[in-house]
Each structure stands twice: as structure tokens, then as C-alpha cells.
Design an enzyme around this catalytic site. Structure first.
Site, mmCIF file in Angstrom:
data_model
loop_
_atom_site.group_PDB
_atom_site.id
_atom_site.type_symbol
_atom_site.label_atom_id
_atom_site.label_comp_id
_atom_site.label_asym_id
_atom_site.label_seq_id
_atom_site.Cartn_x
_atom_site.Cartn_y
_atom_site.Cartn_z
ATOM 1 N N ALA A 109 -0.542 -55.281 20.216
ATOM 2 C CA ALA A 109 0.621 -54.590 19.670
ATOM 3 C C ALA A 109 1.651 -54.507 20.791
ATOM 4 O O ALA A 109 1.296 -54.538 21.976
ATOM 5 C CB ALA A 109 0.218 -53.192 19.233
ATOM 6 N N GLY A 156 -4.263 -55.887 19.311
ATOM 7 C CA GLY A 156 -3.815 -56.320 17.984
ATOM 8 C C GLY A 156 -3.898 -57.831 17.798
ATOM 9 O O GLY A 156 -3.987 -58.311 16.668
ATOM 10 N N GLU A 200 -7.375 -58.458 16.860
ATOM 11 C CA GLU A 200 -7.507 -57.939 15.481
ATOM 12 C C GLU A 200 -6.884 -58.898 14.462
ATOM 13 O O GLU A 200 -7.418 -59.076 13.367
ATOM 14 C CB GLU A 200 -6.850 -56.554 15.392
ATOM 15 N N GLU A 258 -7.662 -51.464 24.357
ATOM 16 C CA GLU A 258 -6.899 -50.253 24.049
ATOM 17 C C GLU A 258 -7.318 -49.048 24.859
ATOM 18 O O GLU A 258 -6.491 -48.191 25.170
ATOM 19 C CB GLU A 258 -6.995 -49.914 22.549
HETATM 20 N N1 CAA Z 1 3.257 -55.492 24.611
HETATM 21 C C1 CAA Z 1 4.477 -55.706 25.122
HETATM 22 N N2 CAA Z 1 4.739 -56.579 26.124
HETATM 23 C C2 CAA Z 1 3.702 -57.276 26.608
HETATM 24 C C3 CAA Z 1 2.391 -57.129 26.104
HETATM 25 C C4 CAA Z 1 2.183 -56.196 25.051
HETATM 26 N N3 CAA Z 1 0.975 -56.007 24.459
HETATM 27 N N4 CAA Z 1 1.569 -57.952 26.791
HETATM 28 C C5 CAA Z 1 2.349 -58.601 27.680
HETATM 29 N N5 CAA Z 1 3.628 -58.191 27.595
HETATM 30 C C6 CAA Z 1 4.788 -58.636 28.368
HETATM 31 C C7 CAA Z 1 4.749 -58.039 29.783
HETATM 32 O O1 CAA Z 1 5.281 -56.738 29.765
HETATM 33 C C8 CAA Z 1 5.596 -59.030 30.527
HETATM 34 O O2 CAA Z 1 6.943 -58.765 30.227
HETATM 35 P P1 CAA Z 1 8.053 -58.754 31.405
HETATM 36 O O3 CAA Z 1 8.110 -60.189 31.868
HETATM 37 O O4 CAA Z 1 9.303 -58.295 30.720
HETATM 38 O O5 CAA Z 1 7.526 -57.843 32.438
HETATM 39 C C9 CAA Z 1 5.250 -60.366 29.864
HETATM 40 O O6 CAA Z 1 4.709 -60.034 28.592
HETATM 41 C C10 CAA Z 1 4.227 -61.160 30.633
HETATM 42 O O7 CAA Z 1 3.082 -60.346 30.835
HETATM 43 P P2 CAA Z 1 2.432 -60.093 32.276
HETATM 44 O O8 CAA Z 1 3.449 -60.223 33.320
HETATM 45 O O9 CAA Z 1 1.658 -58.818 32.204
HETATM 46 O O10 CAA Z 1 1.440 -61.340 32.365
HETATM 47 P P3 CAA Z 1 0.084 -61.423 33.192
HETATM 48 O O11 CAA Z 1 -0.316 -62.858 33.164
HETATM 49 O O12 CAA Z 1 0.203 -60.776 34.502
HETATM 50 O O13 CAA Z 1 -0.989 -60.567 32.345
HETATM 51 C C11 CAA Z 1 -2.063 -59.811 30.340
HETATM 52 C C12 CAA Z 1 -1.342 -60.977 31.038
HETATM 53 C C13 CAA Z 1 -3.417 -59.563 31.020
HETATM 54 C C14 CAA Z 1 -2.299 -60.253 28.903
HETATM 55 C C15 CAA Z 1 -1.214 -58.540 30.410
HETATM 56 O O14 CAA Z 1 0.101 -58.856 29.959
HETATM 57 C C16 CAA Z 1 -1.724 -57.418 29.557
HETATM 58 O O15 CAA Z 1 -2.668 -56.756 29.942
HETATM 59 N N6 CAA Z 1 -1.065 -57.154 28.411
HETATM 60 C C17 CAA Z 1 -1.412 -56.036 27.538
HETATM 61 C C18 CAA Z 1 -2.679 -56.306 26.765
HETATM 62 C C19 CAA Z 1 -3.041 -55.099 25.941
HETATM 63 O O16 CAA Z 1 -3.298 -54.033 26.419
HETATM 64 N N7 CAA Z 1 -3.076 -55.271 24.617
HETATM 65 C C20 CAA Z 1 -3.379 -54.193 23.697
HETATM 66 C C21 CAA Z 1 -2.133 -53.533 23.209
HETATM 67 S S1 CAA Z 1 -2.465 -52.083 22.297
HETATM 68 C C22 CAA Z 1 -2.903 -52.584 20.775
HETATM 69 O O17 CAA Z 1 -2.886 -53.734 20.441
HETATM 70 C C23 CAA Z 1 -3.263 -51.428 19.882
HETATM 71 C C24 CAA Z 1 -3.570 -51.696 18.505
HETATM 72 O O18 CAA Z 1 -4.607 -52.160 18.111
HETATM 73 C C25 CAA Z 1 -2.650 -51.157 17.499
#
Ligand code: CAA
Length: 256
Positions: free
Chosen positions: A65, A110, A113, A133
Site C-alpha cells: 500500500a 498489499g 496481497e 506491515e
Molecule cells: N509506499 C510508498 N512509497 C514507496 C513504497 C510504499 N509501500 N515502497 C517504496 N516506495 C518508494 C520509496 O519511498 C522511494 O521513493 P523516493 O525515491 O521518493 O524516496 C522509492 O519507492 C524507492 O524505494 P526505496 O528507495 O526504499 O528502494 P530500496 O531498494 O532501498 O528498498 C524496499 C526497496 C525494500 C521495497 C523498500 O522500498 C520498502 O521497504 N518499501 C516498503 C515496503 C512495505 O512496507 N510494504 C508494506 C506497506 S503497508 C501495506 O501494504 C498495508 C496493507 O496491507 C494495507
């Protein structure tokens, strides 16, 4: 026409690409609006034999998400968001033709999911899966607590969700989370191969299989299977299937 997804239809297969590569294809409000429009309305009702969902670029299928939209959530808004996500994923899960996730890169939160709501998952060797999460102080909200346990069993689902660990595609395949792993560059091709194989089968039987399998995970699965079987017995294709077997030839499916 769509803000954050692309749609291409080729050979009666719809390829939907989540197209926010700079945000690793995170599911924001606009992606959901586009998916609702597609699955609720725009995908052809006739002559569609399958759907593929994939992510733009080679780094991510969907990284979850959109965490940036979480900042303004309160209890009511979070419940509404979770319900909206569940509803659209439920529509995908119950779609009348097979929906296959072509997982290229991260499928997290998500994104995992969304992949699990698809009927089948094909992943590139470097793809990564997880429900991270707990690292954000929340839980999976788009059906992940249910579907992960359905696919990998309660114990492994507990482990993955409680640790928030990421796993590689080969481990995901061993657990039953992924159906097939292939080289990264072959994901779309392998996905199309699976759909092409399914496309040779009787369309009504495919539709009823999806419906009966899903029903088993709600309440009345056995009853639904009997109902589907009965419904199919009334179709021309059921008769054609039986006849073709007896006449030792390939069936000529009509979809009715
Ligand atoms: N939401 C919004 N932006 C995201 C994102 C997310 N889930 N995942 C990555 N991005 C964005 C980053 O903020 C970054 O943007 P900027 O360039 O503007 O800073 C860009 O994508 C590239 O990401 P990273 O620089 O972090 O890339 P990385 O290679 O260093 O890491 C990653 C990759 C491990 C996937 C890391 O981005 C990460 O941990 N992302 C989040 C993953 C996460 O927690 N997902 C669960 C979300 S909650 C959810 O989904 C709840 C639900 O069920 C409803």
C-alpha cells in the site's frame, strides 16, 4: 483513461501493468480507482480468456500500500481503506476468467496481497515476498491474514506476518505461495504459457472451477461444487466433452 495502470489486450488476454515505478508501484488511491474501473467495468465480458497483473519496471511487482497515504489515516479512514482494498481484491479473486500475477521483483504488503488474490502466481527468480506491515505498526489489511494462511498454512503465515520477513521466490514456491519460478526475463512469457494452456480448456468449466474452489474458502464449498457440477451438466460443452472423449477426438468448446 487510467491514471496509474496500463491495459493491453492481446490474443484475448488482458495485461494490466501497475505503472508507478518511481514508487515501486505502491497501491495508492488512484491505482485502486483504476483497478475498480477495470475489473468492475472495462474488461470485456465476452471473449476474454485471461488476465495478467504485473508491475512496471524490473524492480517491483508492487511494494505495498502507498505508505505516504497512511499519514492522514484515522480509525474510520483506515477501516474504509482496508474495506476498499478487500473489496477490489475479492472482485479479482472471483473474476470469471483466470487472473495470473506475473511477479517481477518486490511483492510486499498489499503487493503480496494482490498477488495472493490472483488465481495463480508466476515469479522471477529474484522476486521477493513478504508481509512487512508489523514493521509499520499495522497488519496486512487487504486480505493477507486470510489468504496467506490459506496458501501456506497457519504456522508459516504466522511466522511471515509476525516476523515481517522477506522471502525469495524459491522459498515462496516451496511454501506454496508461488506456483512457478522462472528466470526474471521470462516471467511474462511463462505467465502467458500457463494462460494459453488454460485457454484450451472448456471456458465454463474454468469459470465454475474458480467459483467452486473459492467457495470452499468461504463456507459452503461442497454445496457450491455440487451446484456448479449440476449447472455444467446442462451446458452444450459438457455434452461435447463427453462425446469427444468417446469419439477419441479433441473437443470443440463453444463456451455455452
Ligand atoms: N509506499 C510508498 N512509497 C514507496 C513504497 C510504499 N509501500 N515502497 C517504496 N516506495 C518508494 C520509496 O519511498 C522511494 O521513493 P523516493 O525515491 O521518493 O524516496 C522509492 O519507492 C524507492 O524505494 P526505496 O528507495 O526504499 O528502494 P530500496 O531498494 O532501498 O528498498 C524496499 C526497496 C525494500 C521495497 C523498500 O522500498 C520498502 O521497504 N518499501 C516498503 C515496503 C512495505 O512496507 N510494504 C508494506 C506497506 S503497508 C501495506 O501494504 C498495508 C496493507 O496491507 C494495507
Amino acid at each position: 483513461m487510467y491514471k496509474e495502470v496500463q491495459l493491453v489486450i492481446q490474443d484475448q488476454i488482458a495485461i494490466i501493468t501497475i505503472n508507478r515505478p518511481k514508487a515501486l508501484n505502491a497501491l495508492n488511491t488512484d491505482v485502486f480507482t483504476d483497478l475498480i474501473q477495470l475489473f468492475g467495468n472495462d474488461l470485456p465480458k465476452q471473449d476474454l480468456r485471461g488476465v495478467i497483473i504485473t508491475g512496471s519496471g524490473n524492480k517491483a511487482f508492487v511494494a505495498g500500500a502507498d505508505i505516504k497515504e497512511f499519514l492522514t489515516l484515522d480509525n474510520d479512514k483506515a477501516m474504509a481503506l482496508s474495506q476498499r482494498g478487500q473489496d477490489i481484491f475479492m472482485t479479482i479473486e472471483n473474476f470469471h476468467v483466470p487472473v495470473v500475477a506475473a511477479v517481477n521483483g518486490f511483492a510486499l504488503g498489499g503487493g503480496c496481497e494482490l498477488a495472493m488474490a490472483c488465481h495463480i502466481r508466476v515469479a522471477g527468480r529474484s522476486a521477493k515476498f513478504g508481509q512487512p506491515e508489523v514493521n509499520l505498526g499495522i497488519i496486512p489489511g487487504y486480505g493477507g491474514t486470510q489468504r496467506l494462511a490459506q496458501l501456506v498454512g497457519k504456522g508459516k503465515a504466522m511466522e511471515l506476518i509476525l516476523t515481517g520477513d522477506m522471502i525469495g521466490s524459491e522459498e515462496a514456491e516451496r511454501m506454496g505461495l508461488v506456483n512457478k519460478v522462472c528466470d526474471d526475463q521470462d516471467v511474462l512469457e511463462e505467465t502467458i504459457k500457463i494462460l494459453n494452456k488454460i485457454c484450451t480448456k472448456a471456458p465454463l468449466a474454468i469459470r465454475e472451477s474458480i467459483s467452486a474452489i473459492n467457495a470452499g474458502f468461504n463456507q459452503d464449498g461442497f454445496k457450491a461444487e455440487v451446484t456448479s457440477f449440476g449447472r455444467l451438466a446442462d451446458s452444450a460443452d459438457f455434452k461435447e466433452g463427453a462425446l469427444a472423449f468417446i469419439e477419441k477426438r479433441k473437443p470443440n468448446w463453444k463456451g455455452c
